[in-house]
Design a protein around this motif. Sequence first.
Motif, PDB file in Angstrom:
ATOM      1  N   SER A  41       0.683  -1.430  -0.116  1.00 54.21           N
ATOM      2  CA  SER A  41      -0.087   0.108  -0.017  1.00 54.21           C
ATOM      3  C   SER A  41       0.926   1.349  -0.186  1.00 54.21           C
ATOM      4  CB  SER A  41      -0.852   0.028   1.292  1.00 54.21           C
ATOM      5  OG  SER A  41      -1.969  -0.932   1.166  1.00 54.21           O
ATOM      6  N   GLY A  42       2.055   1.005   0.061  1.00 55.39           N
ATOM      7  CA  GLY A  42       2.928   2.127   0.093  1.00 55.39           C
ATOM      8  C   GLY A  42       3.462   2.743   1.237  1.00 55.39           C
ATOM      9  N   GLU A  83      -9.430  -7.127  -4.612  1.00 50.82           N
ATOM     10  CA  GLU A  83      -8.459  -6.367  -3.935  1.00 50.82           C
ATOM     11  C   GLU A  83      -7.277  -5.724  -4.722  1.00 50.82           C
ATOM     12  OE1 GLU A  83      -8.230  -8.409   0.616  1.00 50.82           O
ATOM     13  OE2 GLU A  83      -7.362  -9.347  -1.043  1.00 50.82           O
ATOM     14  N   GLY A  84      -7.469  -5.828  -5.810  1.00 52.74           N
ATOM     15  CA  GLY A  84      -6.547  -4.909  -6.778  1.00 52.74           C
ATOM     16  C   GLY A  84      -5.238  -5.625  -6.828  1.00 52.74           C
ATOM     17  N   TYR A  85      -4.898  -6.972  -6.232  1.00 51.83           N
ATOM     18  CA  TYR A  85      -3.642  -7.451  -6.392  1.00 51.83           C
ATOM     19  C   TYR A  85      -3.215  -8.203  -7.657  1.00 51.83           C
ATOM     20  CZ  TYR A  85      -3.048  -6.587  -1.398  1.00 51.83           C
ATOM     21  OH  TYR A  85      -3.017  -5.903  -0.015  1.00 51.83           O
ATOM     22  N   ARG A 135      -0.477  -7.896 -10.913  1.00 53.77           N
ATOM     23  CA  ARG A 135      -0.884  -6.470 -11.398  1.00 53.77           C
ATOM     24  C   ARG A 135       0.452  -5.790 -11.535  1.00 53.77           C
ATOM     25  NH1 ARG A 135      -6.130  -2.770 -10.073  1.00 53.77           N
ATOM     26  NH2 ARG A 135      -4.783  -1.284 -11.074  1.00 53.77           N
ATOM     27  N   ASN A 156       0.783  -2.443 -11.825  1.00 45.66           N
ATOM     28  CA  ASN A 156       0.815  -1.185 -11.002  1.00 45.66           C
ATOM     29  C   ASN A 156      -0.640  -1.282  -9.706  1.00 45.66           C
ATOM     30  OD1 ASN A 156      -1.091  -1.312 -12.836  1.00 45.66           O
ATOM     31  ND2 ASN A 156      -1.113   0.886 -13.486  1.00 45.66           N
ATOM     32  N   ILE A 157      -0.016  -1.730  -8.648  1.00 46.14           N
ATOM     33  CA  ILE A 157      -1.034  -1.998  -7.462  1.00 46.14           C
ATOM     34  C   ILE A 157      -1.228  -0.631  -6.911  1.00 46.14           C
ATOM     35  CG2 ILE A 157      -1.415  -2.972  -5.123  1.00 46.14           C
ATOM     36  CD1 ILE A 157       0.250  -5.529  -6.350  1.00 46.14           C
ATOM     37  N   THR A 158      -2.564  -0.277  -6.928  1.00 43.42           N
ATOM     38  CA  THR A 158      -2.903   1.166  -6.334  1.00 43.42           C
ATOM     39  C   THR A 158      -2.427   1.060  -4.783  1.00 43.42           C
ATOM     40  OG1 THR A 158      -4.990   0.449  -7.479  1.00 43.42           O
ATOM     41  CG2 THR A 158      -4.817   2.612  -5.967  1.00 43.42           C
ATOM     42  N   GLN A 159      -1.618   2.054  -4.600  1.00 38.83           N
ATOM     43  CA  GLN A 159      -1.095   2.461  -3.194  1.00 38.83           C
ATOM     44  C   GLN A 159      -2.048   3.341  -2.502  1.00 38.83           C
ATOM     45  OE1 GLN A 159       3.060   2.890  -3.861  1.00 38.83           O
ATOM     46  NE2 GLN A 159       3.372   0.979  -3.788  1.00 38.83           N
ATOM     47  N   SER A 160      -2.720   3.189  -1.389  1.00 34.45           N
ATOM     48  CA  SER A 160      -3.545   4.100  -0.788  1.00 34.45           C
ATOM     49  C   SER A 160      -2.606   4.681   0.196  1.00 34.45           C
ATOM     50  CB  SER A 160      -4.447   3.349   0.145  1.00 34.45           C
ATOM     51  OG  SER A 160      -3.735   2.373   1.191  1.00 34.45           O
TER      52      SER A 160
END
Lengths: 119, 119, 119, 119
Positions: free
Chosen positions: A104-105, B63-65, B77, B79-83
């Motif tokens: 998640s960064g 979950e976007g993984y 993926r 580019n996994i979205t980083q919250s």
Amino acid sequence: MIIGIDEYSDVPIYMQIRNQIVMGISSGELKPGEQLPTVRALALEIGINTMTVSKTYQLLKQEGYIMTDRKNGARVRENITQSGVISEENKLQLRRIVSEARLSGVGKDALKKLIDEFY
Amino acid sequence: MIIGIDEYSDVPIYMQIRNQIVMGISSGELKPGEQLPTVRALALEIGINTMTVSKTYQLLKQEGYIMTDRKNGARVRENITQSGVISEENKLQLRRIVSEARLSGVGKDALKKLIDEFY
Amino acid sequence: MIIGIDEYSDVPIYMQIRNQIVMGISSGELKPGEQLPTVRALALEIGINTMTVSKTYQLLKQEGYIMTDRKNGARVRENITQSGVISEENKLQLRRIVSEARLSGVGKDALKKLIDEFY
Amino acid sequence: MIIGIDEYSDVPIYMQIRNQIVMGISSGELKPGEQLPTVRALALEIGINTMTVSKTYQLLKQEGYIMTDRKNGARVRENITQSGVISEENKLQLRRIVSEARLSGVGKDALKKLIDEFY
DNA sequence: GTGGTCTAGACCACG
DNA sequence: GTGGTCTAGACCACG
């Protein structure tokens, strides 16, 4: 100490209560030797069944966090046994949380800050 | 990547697989864009029902993984979205783990060391 | 394996069942990996509530004697963890039994004979 | 003779005292005819309710281990009736203990050694 | 189909 | 008054 239940959580109610009491003992909000509410009182307060609270107390007792004496009800144990190590299950969960945080960064330092905050 | 199931665990099988894949992505064992085994192949390898693996992939996708397409199956993926933040649920679990560790006599530093190890 | 309940006993029903299953595993009547009856089946057979049987299975599971897999129900564990020692509680109870036997005029040899018989 | 209560035990207090007195008689620490402390004195010493000690003495009297008279209080019986056999309940408990010990990897000899030690 | 959880209500031993 | 046990019945996630 106020106990709140998230009724939409996947975590069973008896486990939510258990977790909150454990965190309360760790934070010092619940002192060694302190009386816990009676099974009936806590059930009434939260609005759940006495059996569910009873299950929580039995679990906490078995885990060594509290004791139940037949006269006075449940109390926080004075001398909680210290294994000195983190359980394998908690280790694995910690690893999962760290992995998810990383993806998640979230940085290492942010995690360590939380450790400081919660400890 | 080898996936192992603990048959004595209370964690549902589909969740155990999900967790291991997430940790694999975080550790770099599974690279962005890397192909995951087919549902059938993984089910056969672990010796479980295909439905269970399917549930895992759906969860990971949601979950976007990972991403799935009919032609190539499932892939990590790119580019996994980083919250940028830790989920509230993970925060709560971290707090519980820290509390239990503290009551077990485990020091702050030991916990931070584990963060370093797992990150 | 037939399980019988003494309804006049002070030992709780869930504990009576637990004890009989443990003795069944020790004697070999219940083999490693063997299926136990389902919670519902056993409850019906004994004529008690499913919750009570459920409590027994959870206790046995926590003690490491059985495992429950969600598909097939409960099974005797293949590899029961061996501590190598007698629990302090059992030691104390053994001491009490020996004392009572001694005061009843029962000799050492009779007690050892029982050990041989039960082992 | 010193009587100690384990406040964390599930064994009722009156039973813990009863067991220690029986073991004391068997070991010879309490001699036949020896005076026991008064209900009040023992209750005060242990720090519990007199009712609880009273319950213990009534049980011991009913079991034939002690006798009470208004003048002299409670005394260990001179001639405890010897049935010559182990009670069915103790037999069952012994069987359970042996089973648990066996499953824990404890050998027959270790159990027999304990018999020798306790007898 | 399986065990896990929960409710509403009851009775009991202990102290 | 306290926790411990049990019932009858229900719903749910997992697989």
